[in-house]
Design an enzyme around this catalytic site. Sequence first.
Site, PDB file in Angstrom:
ATOM      1  N   ASP A   8       0.875  -1.189   0.000  1.00  0.00           N
ATOM      2  CA  ASP A   8       0.000   0.000   0.000  1.00  0.00           C
ATOM      3  C   ASP A   8       0.907   1.231   0.000  1.00  0.00           C
ATOM      4  O   ASP A   8       1.785   1.368   0.845  1.00  0.00           O
ATOM      5  CB  ASP A   8      -0.920   0.003   1.220  1.00  0.00           C
ATOM      6  CG  ASP A   8      -1.928   1.148   1.191  1.00  0.00           C
ATOM      7  OD1 ASP A   8      -3.139   0.883   1.202  1.00  0.00           O
ATOM      8  OD2 ASP A   8      -1.488   2.326   1.179  1.00  0.00           O
ATOM      9  N   ASP A 106      -4.026   2.481  -4.886  1.00  0.00           N
ATOM     10  CA  ASP A 106      -2.652   2.415  -4.349  1.00  0.00           C
ATOM     11  C   ASP A 106      -2.345   1.108  -3.610  1.00  0.00           C
ATOM     12  O   ASP A 106      -1.451   1.071  -2.775  1.00  0.00           O
ATOM     13  CB  ASP A 106      -2.361   3.636  -3.466  1.00  0.00           C
ATOM     14  CG  ASP A 106      -2.874   3.491  -2.052  1.00  0.00           C
ATOM     15  OD1 ASP A 106      -3.881   2.793  -1.850  1.00  0.00           O
ATOM     16  OD2 ASP A 106      -2.256   4.077  -1.149  1.00  0.00           O
ATOM     17  N   GLU A 107      -3.083   0.047  -3.927  1.00  0.00           N
ATOM     18  CA  GLU A 107      -2.871  -1.219  -3.219  1.00  0.00           C
ATOM     19  C   GLU A 107      -2.807  -2.413  -4.157  1.00  0.00           C
ATOM     20  O   GLU A 107      -3.654  -2.552  -5.032  1.00  0.00           O
ATOM     21  CB  GLU A 107      -4.049  -1.477  -2.272  1.00  0.00           C
ATOM     22  CG  GLU A 107      -3.911  -0.811  -0.937  1.00  0.00           C
ATOM     23  CD  GLU A 107      -5.266  -0.679  -0.282  1.00  0.00           C
ATOM     24  OE1 GLU A 107      -5.779  -1.677   0.225  1.00  0.00           O
ATOM     25  OE2 GLU A 107      -5.805   0.436  -0.306  1.00  0.00           O
TER      26      GLU A 107
HETATM   27  P1  TTP Z   1      -5.091   5.195   1.349  1.00  0.00           P
HETATM   28  O1  TTP Z   1      -4.124   4.118   0.968  1.00  0.00           O
HETATM   29  O2  TTP Z   1      -6.187   4.837   2.282  1.00  0.00           O
HETATM   30  O3  TTP Z   1      -4.328   6.418   2.034  1.00  0.00           O
HETATM   31  P2  TTP Z   1      -2.957   7.102   1.634  1.00  0.00           P
HETATM   32  O4  TTP Z   1      -2.208   6.318   0.609  1.00  0.00           O
HETATM   33  O5  TTP Z   1      -3.217   8.523   1.286  1.00  0.00           O
HETATM   34  O6  TTP Z   1      -2.178   7.102   3.009  1.00  0.00           O
HETATM   35  P3  TTP Z   1      -1.551   5.861   3.785  1.00  0.00           P
HETATM   36  O7  TTP Z   1      -1.789   4.646   2.958  1.00  0.00           O
HETATM   37  O8  TTP Z   1      -0.090   6.213   3.927  1.00  0.00           O
HETATM   38  O9  TTP Z   1      -2.253   5.824   5.087  1.00  0.00           O
HETATM   39  O10 TTP Z   1      -5.757   5.793   0.067  1.00  0.00           O
HETATM   40  C1  TTP Z   1      -5.094   5.889  -1.188  1.00  0.00           C
HETATM   41  C2  TTP Z   1      -5.512   7.148  -1.911  1.00  0.00           C
HETATM   42  O11 TTP Z   1      -6.918   7.154  -2.111  1.00  0.00           O
HETATM   43  C3  TTP Z   1      -5.199   8.422  -1.150  1.00  0.00           C
HETATM   44  O12 TTP Z   1      -3.871   8.877  -1.383  1.00  0.00           O
HETATM   45  C4  TTP Z   1      -6.246   9.364  -1.637  1.00  0.00           C
HETATM   46  C5  TTP Z   1      -7.435   8.488  -1.965  1.00  0.00           C
HETATM   47  N1  TTP Z   1      -8.443   8.569  -0.889  1.00  0.00           N
HETATM   48  C6  TTP Z   1      -9.488   9.466  -1.029  1.00  0.00           C
HETATM   49  O13 TTP Z   1      -9.600  10.157  -2.048  1.00  0.00           O
HETATM   50  N2  TTP Z   1     -10.400   9.568   0.003  1.00  0.00           N
HETATM   51  C7  TTP Z   1     -10.309   8.823   1.150  1.00  0.00           C
HETATM   52  O14 TTP Z   1     -11.147   8.962   2.058  1.00  0.00           O
HETATM   53  C8  TTP Z   1      -9.214   7.904   1.273  1.00  0.00           C
HETATM   54  C9  TTP Z   1      -9.058   7.072   2.515  1.00  0.00           C
HETATM   55  C10 TTP Z   1      -8.313   7.812   0.233  1.00  0.00           C
HETATM   56 MG    MG Z   2      -2.001   4.260   0.847  1.00  0.00          MG
HETATM   57 MG    MG Z   3      -4.722   2.254   0.118  1.00  0.00          MG
END
Ligand code: TTP
Ligand code: MG
Ligand code: MG
Length: 355
Positions: A8, A106-107
């Site tokens: 992730d 992003d996963e």
């Molecule tokens: P995440 O992987 O949940 O969050 P992140 O990558 O920003 O942070 P981390 O993993 O380090 O905790 O989400 C991936 C992307 O999805 C994030 O960069 C932006 C988008 N996103 C939104 O648009 N709204 C949201 O509520 C969430 C959780 C994520």
């Molecule tokens: Mg992330």
């Molecule tokens: Mg994610």
Amino acid sequence: MRLILLIDMDYFFVACEELRHPEIKGKPVIVGFDPKEGRGRGVVSTCNYEARKFGIHSAMPISIAYRIKPDAIFLPIDYAYYEKVSKSVVELAKRYSQKCEQVSIDEVFLDVSEKIKDYDGASEYAKEIKRAISDELHLPCSIGVSVNKLLAKMACEAAKPNGIKLVKQEGAKAFLRDIPIGKLYGVGQKTEERLKAMGYKTIGDVADSNSSRLSQVFKNFGNEIYNSANGIDDSEIIENWEVKSIGRERTFEEDTAEKTQIEEKIKEVSKEVFEELKAQNFYFKTVTVKIRYSDFTEHLKSKSLLHPSNDLQTIIDTAIKLFEQSAEEGRKVRKIGVRTSTLSERKGQKKIFNS
Ligand code: TTP
Ligand code: MG
Ligand code: MG
């Protein structure tokens, strides 16, 4: 033994922005809707860890983020660009295992069981992947290593930021025990609230409960919640998603800002999409809503489900939610579109146990 990795990306949208604007590195950066000096509607998509130090987080109203840190750097969402970066991450991940499943922008899950035989080997492999992502793509990520998707995901959350965490089968229950129930993979907000009302605070509380009590309230999903709380998950990595998508759009006879009218149209369009999916025997995992306003500007918003679905109500509910999250109130809409993607013909996949 299965060995599953979950990669992730850390603070993904902002990390992408840092990639093309290196000068913003080290400063608090927020990607989301225009804060309009505190009057903006809409929410924070994500922010970097410098901004998180101030309590800013994803899904927080952008006006509140602005109030907390007016001198942070606020950037608009450039979904097309993040998609491109996301593709390069998936391409890289595929080099390490063809048994690869992208679950969100992003996963990526990797099943490495065929190449790697023990925990040490899996941790080393994760390090190698993390290094490649850093060296070649210049992006930070975290990786969870375990025996199934659920535990790999939970391990990855615990590894954040910029870490690697291994959870062995024998340590799974102890690892999960004290984590708040709302953080269990697959438990959404509604399920969390209901579980709390039943007196469950931690994952351990649910693990120590019994599945029939949960089944009474959550029907078929009760047993899945119980298994998840016990670290049990036998769902497979789903490879080779079809790249195609199925979507429909419809123009209003007269531009409208009426919520009920727009929702009716979303239902109609969703029904058409559903019929097409059924005809082709597809499951979908992503729902996208497209809003075209009177001035022809367009707005797209997507949501990926945890598990494939073939359910009409899921399309409708997700599409309406996406519309509510992204539409600017009072602004007249000309056309509305609903699209399903990440399609597969597979059946019998684990279902998501929340909306
Ligand atoms: P995440 O992987 O949940 O969050 P992140 O990558 O920003 O942070 P981390 O993993 O380090 O905790 O989400 C991936 C992307 O999805 C994030 O960069 C932006 C988008 N996103 C939104 O648009 N709204 C949201 O509520 C969430 C959780 C994520
Ligand atoms: Mg992330
Ligand atoms: Mg994610």
